[in-house]
Each structure stands twice: as structure tokens, then as C-alpha cells.
Enzyme design. Sequence first.
Site, short mmCIF file in Angstrom:
data_model
loop_
_atom_site.label_atom_id
_atom_site.label_comp_id
_atom_site.label_asym_id
_atom_site.label_seq_id
_atom_site.Cartn_x
_atom_site.Cartn_y
_atom_site.Cartn_z
CG HIS A 167 -6.49 2.32 0.76
ND1 HIS A 167 -5.19 1.99 1.05
CD2 HIS A 167 -7.23 1.22 0.98
CE1 HIS A 167 -5.15 0.72 1.42
NE2 HIS A 167 -6.37 0.22 1.39
CG HIS A 188 -5.79 -2.75 5.94
ND1 HIS A 188 -5.42 -1.44 5.79
CD2 HIS A 188 -6.28 -3.15 4.75
CE1 HIS A 188 -5.64 -1.07 4.54
NE2 HIS A 188 -6.17 -2.09 3.89
CG HIS A 197 -10.68 -3.05 1.10
ND1 HIS A 197 -10.52 -3.31 2.44
CD2 HIS A 197 -9.63 -2.29 0.73
CE1 HIS A 197 -9.39 -2.74 2.85
NE2 HIS A 197 -8.82 -2.12 1.83
CG HIS A 318 -4.92 -8.01 0.40
ND1 HIS A 318 -4.54 -7.58 1.64
CD2 HIS A 318 -5.24 -6.90 -0.30
CE1 HIS A 318 -4.64 -6.26 1.70
NE2 HIS A 318 -5.06 -5.82 0.53
CG HIS A 322 -1.19 -4.27 -1.30
ND1 HIS A 322 -1.43 -2.94 -1.51
CD2 HIS A 322 -2.39 -4.84 -1.04
CE1 HIS A 322 -2.74 -2.70 -1.37
NE2 HIS A 322 -3.34 -3.84 -1.10
CG PHE A 339 -2.04 -0.55 4.00
CD1 PHE A 339 -2.39 -1.34 2.91
CD2 PHE A 339 -1.86 -1.16 5.23
CE1 PHE A 339 -2.55 -2.72 3.06
CE2 PHE A 339 -2.02 -2.53 5.38
CZ PHE A 339 -2.36 -3.31 4.29
CG HIS A 352 -8.42 -4.16 -2.95
ND1 HIS A 352 -8.85 -4.75 -1.78
CD2 HIS A 352 -7.15 -3.75 -2.74
CE1 HIS A 352 -7.88 -4.67 -0.89
NE2 HIS A 352 -6.83 -4.07 -1.44
CU1 C2O Z 1 -6.87 -1.52 2.09
CU2 C2O Z 1 -5.21 -3.92 -0.25
O1 C2O Z 1 -5.70 -2.69 1.04
#
Ligand code: C2O
Length: 567
Positions: A167, A188, A197, A318, A322, A339, A352
Site C-alpha cells: 500500500h 487513489h 484494492h 472510505h 481511515h 496512506f 477494505h
Molecule cells: Cu489505498 Cu483505503 O486506501
Amino acid sequence: MASSLIASCTVLSTTNPRHRIASTNNIARRSRRFHVSCNAADDKEGRVDRRNMLLGLGGLYGATNLILPDLNAYADPIQPPEFKSCGAAHEFKTGDPLDVNCCPPVSIADIVDYKLPTVTKLRRRQPAHRLSQSNIAKYEEAMRLMRELDVTDPDDPRGFTQQANIHCAYCNGAHDQLGFPGLDLSVHYSWIFFPFHRWYLYFYERILGSLIGDPDFALPFWNWDNPKGMQLPAIFDNPDSPLYDANRNQDHRPPAIANLARSDITDPVQTISENLAVMYNEMIGGVNSATDFMGQPYKAGDEVPETGMGGTSERGSHISIHAWVGDPRNQYNEDLGNFYSAGRDTAFYAHHSNVDRMWTIWQKIKSDYPKTISDTDYLNASFLFYDENKRLVRVAAGDCTDNTALGYEYEKVDIPWLNYRPLKNAEPVKTKDIARGALGSEKVFPVSLTKTVRVLVPKPSKGNADDLLVLEGIQTDSTKPVKFDVFVNDEADEPNELDKPEYAGTYAQLPHRVHSGKGKGSLRLILKELYENIDIGDQDSVVVTIVPRINGKDVTIGGVKIVPAQR
Ligand code: C2O
């Protein structure tokens, strides 16, 4: 630059290094092509500069007799990075190299084009808060073995740190785009978000399964879109478990309820209601095309996409999860809050898994727009991963559209937001009754969001239409988290709740690095359903209210307009 052709464009013939590399891997591609470089300031996709740079590497030919080809002919899918050219990842705030090396091990074996194994039985991903004891035990054992590889063989690509680094490398500029040295690859805020993802979790899941010798092993999903699943799942909160991560916001451990709206509301009932409203908006009400949901195009040579180019779900729930889990005690909100470090939290993969589940649900929601993207630059966008046998494999976005072809499905659970369309107000609001104090946009913009902004915006035509509300020239301090909400014809001076018909959408940014440290972009919000919700009638203008929530002082907005959606 070479001789000028028309205005400030040059046409050059060059060999693109990307194609040379790709062709050795049996991808049939044109190896020689013309590039057009223009000094146009308005190349909205930011593709021009980098191509100039590429051209600087190839031979330059003055081209005085060539006919200018169509720029679109140069469109190309994002290519997998070259692992051996992986470099330092960058810190978001300063742009400095990080002191972690998140590059993958370099394989000397050839890259293999991945073939999906025949599916005999679907692995079933279940909600993390309802996992059986035996499934928890399997998951913990698999995680224990994955973490053990970090110690016994740190170069084993199946180890947990190596998996987490994937990632970081794909998101923090460790990988350049193939053929574009110096141009960061980023997965992203564009249409490659979901496919990248999905593949990432696919291999992660298969590695865990192979470590415990269980081909049916399936990752759980964090069911944050259902009130029952809105807490951090308990399996991740046990300090004795290999699923635990200490780098989390301690105030958000169970029984705290995740706040998908990232508002300052603390009442649990209102929080849940807003969560469902946010889900409805990003999955249905605020979506009217495949790219609205998936994200805007991102092609070879494009600059790193800005926040506003992400799809509704990526930008919404999303990002919220995070930010909500990330640990504010850490300088950069590690782990989930940044990230580069997100993959170090085991909860990332369950988070995810639910993000991926949203893709499967959205695909099945009835709509009057097509759900597929047929652009080959989307379908052929490709990535590299190590599979459970440590083979370096190449996969394409277009090959993961159907989760069942990848051999897994999601257990069916209630989806309470499906019917969470906001109720209409008993009496429709008239723009003229609430326009007091709202200025015309020429008087307002550009504006720094130090406080709520109310502005009168003309509609392109009267009544209901498929319109877009566009906030342009959004400049942010890209090193800071930022959030603001947008409402249309809201009576309140300071609207503070999102579960209402006037809520149009949200702009939310996690800190991320761009070369200048200044993020720039726009936000497009779909008004079709909102017009019906507020009974727009035959009004020819609306009041738009923009409410800063997080770091408004670091946001400037260049302008607001309503335009017909062009599809
Ligand atoms: Cu690549 Cu939730 O991120």
C-alpha cells in the site's frame, strides 16, 4: 523545445520506454508513436508536462509537415510499475523521503500474466462482528503465521510487513509510472481505486489461506454501513491477538460508533442516522454515472489525481473510516490515518473488504445509467502483486469486475441505507425566501472557508434537470485533513445535520503529498435527486451553503456553478 508547429505545440516521434519494457513481457503494443506536447495551460488532466519530460529523454525531431493527431489517440492505461526502480516513499507533510523502505522485493523471475483459477466453491466473506469462534481462530492463526514471516524471512513477499508495504509503495510515490520517471504512481482518487484494492485483498486473502492450508479462507468485512457493525469489530481490539494494532485512536475503541460524516455530533442516534444518510448519498442519491461512483479517469502520464477526482464512496465512507481509526497521538495519524502506514493495521483489510463489498452492492442497485466502464484505458490498467506462491503476477482492472470470478462472495446482511432517501419537507423552500444575506457568486469568490459561505447560484434551466453543482478551483493545504459539507436551499444559516433533503455532498481529504504541497481540484455533486427531494419547482436559482468542518482555513474555493450534466 524543438521547432514550433501550430501555436505552441510540437509533434515528436519517440520510442516510449514503457512500451519497450512492456513488450518484453509479451504485451503486444505499439512501440513507436508520436507525442504531441503543448504548452496549453488548460490541459485539465495535467498530462502535458510529463510528456514533455518524457520527450526530453527521447530523440527530438522538428516536425513541420505532420498533421496534428487527436490527443485522445495517445490515451493509455496505467501500467504496472517496475519494482527495480522503486524508490523512497515520501512523507506527506514535508515531501521528504520516509525513513521506511516500502519497496517490494525484486524478483529475478519473469512476470507472469495472472490466470484466474477455476472456481469450484465461493469463499464467503462474513461480517467481522459476527464471525464464529472457529473462524476467528483460523484468522488469528493465519495472521500469526503472516507476522512470523516478517521475522523468519523479511524478504518473503507474503510477510505482513511486505503486504503492508504494498500500500505504501503504490500510494506514496515509491513507484513511478512506468515510462514516466519522476511521475508518482497513485492508486487513489480515480477509477483504478476499486480494482487495485480488490486485487490487493484478493492476494492477501489467498496468502492467508495458503499459510493455514485452507483454500476456503475468506477475509471478514467490517460492516460499518450497518448500525450493528458501526463499532471497530471486537476481534481487532484484543491486545493478545495478532489482529491487534496499538496505533489507533483510543477514544474510538468499542463501543464508540464510527462517524462516517466526520461531524462533531456525538449523539449516537443522530450519528447512526447521518451514517445511513451518507451511505445513501454516496451509493445512490449522489451518483448518476459509473465514474461518479468509481472515480474519474486516470491514464498513463497523468499527474497524481486530486481528492475531488475520487468516486463518491472512496471520498466518503472510505476516507472517514481511515481518519476515524488513525491514531492522533502519532505525528501522521498512523496507522490507518495515513496512506503510507494504513496497511500496517490489520483492520485495514477488513475495512477494505467492506469498501469492496460496496462495489458489489452498487453494481446491483437498479439505475438508469450503465454500471460498467468500457474505456480500454480503464480495463487495461494493470498492477503487479506477489501471489501466494511468491510469483510476481500482473493483473488488469478489467479482469476483476465480477467478484465471483475471483472466487469470493459476501454474506448477505441487511442494508438499511438502501431506503434512506431523505424525506421531503412538508413545505418546499422557495429560494427567494431564504436568499437573504446570500450574495451573488461574483461577490463571493475566491473565498477562504474560514466560515460558512452562502451564495446564490443560477440554474441553467428551470425545474428538475440532471444538473451538476461544481465547486471549482478548490485549493487546499494537501498536508492537512480537510472537510466541508455542501447544502442546497437549506433554511438554516449553519446546517449541521446531513440526514436531510438539502444535503448535496462532502469534500473530505486525508493528508497527501503533491509536489507543490498545494492541492488543487474541483468537486462535482449530482443534483438530480436533490431537486426532487427539495421540490425545486420552477425556481431558476438556488442558495448553496458550504460549511467548513475540518481545517476550513486551509481551503480556498475559486467558484461555484450549476451546469447540465454531460453524459
Ligand atoms: Cu489505498 Cu483505503 O486506501
